[in-house]
Design an enzyme around this catalytic site. Structure first.
Site, PDB file in Angstrom:
ATOM      1  N   SER A 123      39.304  46.455  47.122  1.00 49.99           N
ATOM      2  CA  SER A 123      39.891  47.389  46.412  1.00 49.99           C
ATOM      3  C   SER A 123      39.403  49.009  46.167  1.00 49.99           C
ATOM      4  O   SER A 123      38.339  48.279  46.237  1.00 49.99           O
ATOM      5  CB  SER A 123      41.087  46.710  45.304  1.00 49.99           C
ATOM      6  OG  SER A 123      39.787  47.024  43.691  1.00 49.99           O
ATOM      7  N   ASP A 124      40.257  49.907  45.611  1.00 51.52           N
ATOM      8  CA  ASP A 124      38.841  51.297  45.475  1.00 51.52           C
ATOM      9  C   ASP A 124      38.769  50.646  43.876  1.00 51.52           C
ATOM     10  O   ASP A 124      39.206  50.058  43.229  1.00 51.52           O
ATOM     11  CB  ASP A 124      39.439  51.746  45.922  1.00 51.52           C
ATOM     12  CG  ASP A 124      38.613  53.346  45.946  1.00 51.52           C
ATOM     13  OD1 ASP A 124      39.333  54.287  46.786  1.00 51.52           O
ATOM     14  OD2 ASP A 124      37.066  53.243  45.558  1.00 51.52           O
ATOM     15  N   TYR A 125      38.279  51.607  43.762  1.00 51.79           N
ATOM     16  CA  TYR A 125      37.506  51.508  41.907  1.00 51.79           C
ATOM     17  C   TYR A 125      39.291  51.427  40.681  1.00 51.79           C
ATOM     18  O   TYR A 125      39.462  52.277  41.086  1.00 51.79           O
ATOM     19  CB  TYR A 125      36.491  52.262  41.561  1.00 51.79           C
ATOM     20  CG  TYR A 125      35.883  52.337  39.939  1.00 51.79           C
ATOM     21  CD1 TYR A 125      35.962  52.481  39.445  1.00 51.79           C
ATOM     22  CD2 TYR A 125      34.739  52.141  40.730  1.00 51.79           C
ATOM     23  CE1 TYR A 125      35.337  52.821  38.121  1.00 51.79           C
ATOM     24  CE2 TYR A 125      33.946  51.342  39.463  1.00 51.79           C
ATOM     25  CZ  TYR A 125      34.062  52.074  38.198  1.00 51.79           C
ATOM     26  OH  TYR A 125      33.813  52.290  36.909  1.00 51.79           O
ATOM     27  N   GLY A 182      41.969  50.232  41.952  1.00 56.02           N
ATOM     28  CA  GLY A 182      42.642  51.040  42.716  1.00 56.02           C
ATOM     29  C   GLY A 182      43.989  49.491  42.329  1.00 56.02           C
ATOM     30  O   GLY A 182      45.113  50.431  42.471  1.00 56.02           O
TER      31      GLY A 182
END
Ligand code: GLC
Length: 742
Positions: A287-289, A291
């Site tokens: 995932s992104d930060y 996310g």
């Protein structure tokens, strides 16, 4: 402390050892049973621990895990860290994981190594401007050698998001507006980071991000809604990710945005059906930060548990920093909201990545090289300087003002970027240090003759209305034979969350330029910026403009090399430069419309206040010589669907200096079942020509490269008329037609 199941990890190693020379398939099969047997030993909490990634913090001697990080490691409650590095420190953390946790599963250490680790290279948009994929690959290779020597296994790069909107701060992190150039650059970066053996201690896992269409944010506002057609998604934004997957990228990071109502961190169709199903990606989806957590504000998850369930169902394997998988998913699995097989599948992807990196064979293999032997070496610096030169784009050079003479009497170096050190590194500078960077003023001083006087005045600020520095700048310019103004943006005006509604030079810089211009001293402008800027006054009044982007650790020297002619510029724009922000979005591969813009014809698609064309088009870039194109020819007037068309053009260096030139090949599908772009880049070659010399540049255009997504969104190759364009930019081209037959 006895570890009942450490032998399990050893079993995994043994299984691998049993296939030292096996074919990849056999080795792969050997790994899967080994991973399955490890999975079978894992509790639900330990499985979810593998899917948890936490960030580091800056301690007094370097990056460290947050308070309690080691406790999490011992409890098997974390599988990877981001922003934690250092050969000795990561070795100790790895030891804790391998020797003091129940299963002894090694950790992954990741970081944003985007355009260098300590040797900082030009930012990705600049690398795209070099049209030099080999150079980009080598830069990523050097970055991987430096990063792995500091204990890192994994980088969150390359960022392959295309953008047609310079208001968006992250345009600088990607490769511009074109799917072909973006795809070539994506694959080059993956090859550089990953090499041909991920288990080597000097290669690292790469991550293609942000999947997908992140650059399509409405208003150029980061994280904003993306609402594009299926056709635009597949023709424009997906191809660079496809290229990264075909190059073997080991990880994918979903984007923060939604696409047409579905947030990417919950997009089961694009992640499971397309990325994994159609494209066969078998790596890790991280995932992104936060996310995963952001599915709540997106409004598709009522709470953390629902967000975690959605993300795991969609195929997001690792939860970066929100802690939801560890804290909220166990209950969801136990009460039946999520089938544990989704967790097992995610864990398998993570264990497979660790196996591919060789961490089960030797968890400490990334702690074996002496960092100081491979970090910021003279050779790396020299290459950074060369790559920076190759990335610069000469936008204008009326009257051959450039190159300057090294024995010029007095040169005035003016502007907020004239002695800027940190800004040379740009954004996402990993372990880069401002003190490593060479400023333009230092570069100029080192380049000119001993008799040349160099005057320096900062002149202006990036923000506000203060013009008090103008007088000193004007005085310096009056005393000089030439005034070089270093203008643009600082590094916090682009990259993540740094979006602008204006594309003008920030602050009082343009007024400074006008004041210096009024002295009558010849003026040259060098731009450092993270996006296309709107420069109509400069284009009207400044004879020479060099686009230098954020050039990296050797930026000042590289700029001086070009300004004083030791080397010539040959970069080309990877993104269109508009006349003003009102033209955005603007890109060369646009559709023709039913009323294409026509001078003097009111009722056609254009503006009443400025020309509809960009100020500088995609592919534009001048040199210190003139190139002439002639004799565009094809080896056939018609080709069949299985053929390849040979395209040749003669390029002549008609000037007095040797130079590189990026020869570009574009194609147009003249008539199709759906509207098609007026041009699409299909090839380019950076060639070098001595003065007066000519050479034939050849391209091979496979018919299959003319396929597109037809009315029913299936790939089609339709017979009909096509036009080939070859030239020095997307506008400066020769053209010739051919036919594709049944
Ligand atoms: C950031 C960025 C992403 C980066 C990640 C870890 O928010 O969107 O590009 O890799 O977080 O730093």
């Amino acid at each position: 402390m006895t570890r009942a199941l450490l032998p399990t990890a050893v079993v995994l190693v043994a299984a691998l050892g049993a296939f030292p020379g096996a074919t990849p398939v056999a080795a792969q099969q050997a790994v899967e049973p080994a991973i399955d047997s490890l999975l079978a030993e894992m509790t639900l909490e330990e499985k979810l621990g593998q899917l948890a990634q936490y960030r580091g913090r800056w301690g007094d001697t370097g990056p460290r895990v947050e308070e309690g990080g080691e406790v999490q490691i011992r409890a098997s409650a974390v599988g990877s860290f981001l922003g934690v590095y250092g050969a000795d420190y990561t070795r100790e953390l790895q030891r804790v994981a391998v020797e003091e946790s129940r299963l002894g599963i090694p950790l992954l250490f990741a970081h944003d190594v985007i355009h260098g680790f300590r040797t900082i290279f030009p930012m990705p948009l600049a690398l795209a401007a070099s049209f030099d994929p080999e150079g980009a690959e080598r830069a990523s290779r050097i970055a991987a050698v430096e990063a792995t020597a500091h204990g890192l296994h994994w980088t969150f790069a390359p960022m392959v998001d295309l953008s047609r909107d310079p208001r968006w701060g992250r345009i600088v992190e990607g490769f511009g507006e074109d799917p072909y150039l973006g795809s070539v650059m994506a694959a080059a970066h993956v090859r550089g980071f990953q090499g041909d053996d991920l288990a080597s201690p000097q290669t690292m896992l790469a991550t293609a991000k942000h999947f997908v269409a992140y650059g399509g944010a409405e208003g150029g506002r980061d994280y904003n809604t993306v609402d594009i057609s299926e056709r635009t998604l597949w023709e424009t934004y997906l191809p660079p990710f496809r290229a990264a997957v075909e190059a073997g990228v080991g990880a994918i990071m979903p984007a923060f945005n939604e696409i047409a109502g579905v947030p990417m961190h919950a997009h089961a169709h694009l992640i499971r059906d397309v990325l994994r199903g159609e494209w066969g990606f078998d790596g890790v989806v991280v995932s992104d930060y936060t996310g995963v957590m952001e599915l709540i504000p997106h409004g598709v998850a009522a709470d953390s548990a629902a967000a975690g369930v959605l993300a795991l169902r969609a195929g997001v394997d690792i939860d970066m920093v929100s802690g939801i998988y560890v804290n909220d998913v166990p209950a969801a699995v136990r009460d039946g909201r999520l089938d544990e097989t989704a967790v097992d599948e995610a864990v398998r992807h993570v264990l497979r990545a660790k196996q591919r990196l060789g961490l089960f064979d030797d968890p400490y293999r990334y702690n074996s090289v002496r960092p100081e032997d491979v970090t910021l070496t003279d050779e790396s610096r020299a290459f950074a300087r060369d790559l920076a030169r190759r990335s610069f784009v000469l936008l204008k050079n009326d009257g051959g003002v450039l190159p300057l003479s090294k024995s010029v009497g007095t040169v005035a170096v003016i502007g907020p970027l004239a002695d800027a050190r940190r800004t040379m590194l740009g954004g996402w500078a990993a372990a880069g240090r401002a003190e490593d960077a060479v400023t333009p003023l230092e570069g100029v001083r080192a380049a000119v003759s001993a008799d040349t006087r160099v005057l320096h005045a900062q002149g202006a600020e990036f923000e506000g209305e203060d013009e008090s520095g103008f007088e000193a700048a004007v005085v310096a310019a009056r005393q000089a034979d030439v005034a070089v103004l270093f203008l643009g943006e600082h590094e916090e005006m682009s990259s993540e969350a740094n979006n602008r509604t204006s594309l003008d030079l920030p602050g009082t810089q343009e007024n400074l330029l006008r004041a210096v211009h009024e002295t009558g001293t010849p003026v040259v402008v060098v731009l450092f910026n993270g996006r296309p800027l709107a420069l109509p006054w400069l284009d009207e009044n400044v004879p020479a403009i060099l686009e230098a982007w954020f050039p990296g650790v050797e930026g000042g020297n590289a700029v001086a090399d070009i300004l004083f002619g030791d080397h010539g510029p040959a970069g080309k724009l990877p993104v269109s430069f508009p006349r003003n922000v009102g033209q955005v979005p603007i890109h060369y591969n646009h559709k023709n419309t039913g009323r294409p813009p026509a001078e003097g014809e009111k009722y056609t698609s254009k503006y009443i206040d400025v020309p509809w064309t960009p100020l500088y088009p995609f592919g534009h870039g001048l040199a210190y010589t003139e190139f002439e194109y002639s004799g565009l020819r094809l080896d056939a007037e018609r080709i069949g669907p299985a053929d390849t068309l040979g395209v040749e053009v003669t390029v002549t260096n008609a000037g007095r200096r040797a130079s590189d030139e990026v020869v570009q090949l574009y194609v147009r599908d003249d008539v199709a079942s759906v509207t098609r772009p007026v041009k699409e880049l299909k090839g380019f070659e950076r060639v070098r020509l001595e003065p007066g010399k000519s050479r034939t540049v050849s391209f091979h255009l496979p018919a299959e490269s003319l396929a597109y997504y037809g009315l029913d969104m299936e790939r089609v190759l339709e017979p009909g008329r096509f036009t080939v364009f070859v030239g020095a930019s997307s506008e400066d081209v020769l053209e010739i037609g051919f036919e594709l037959t049944e």
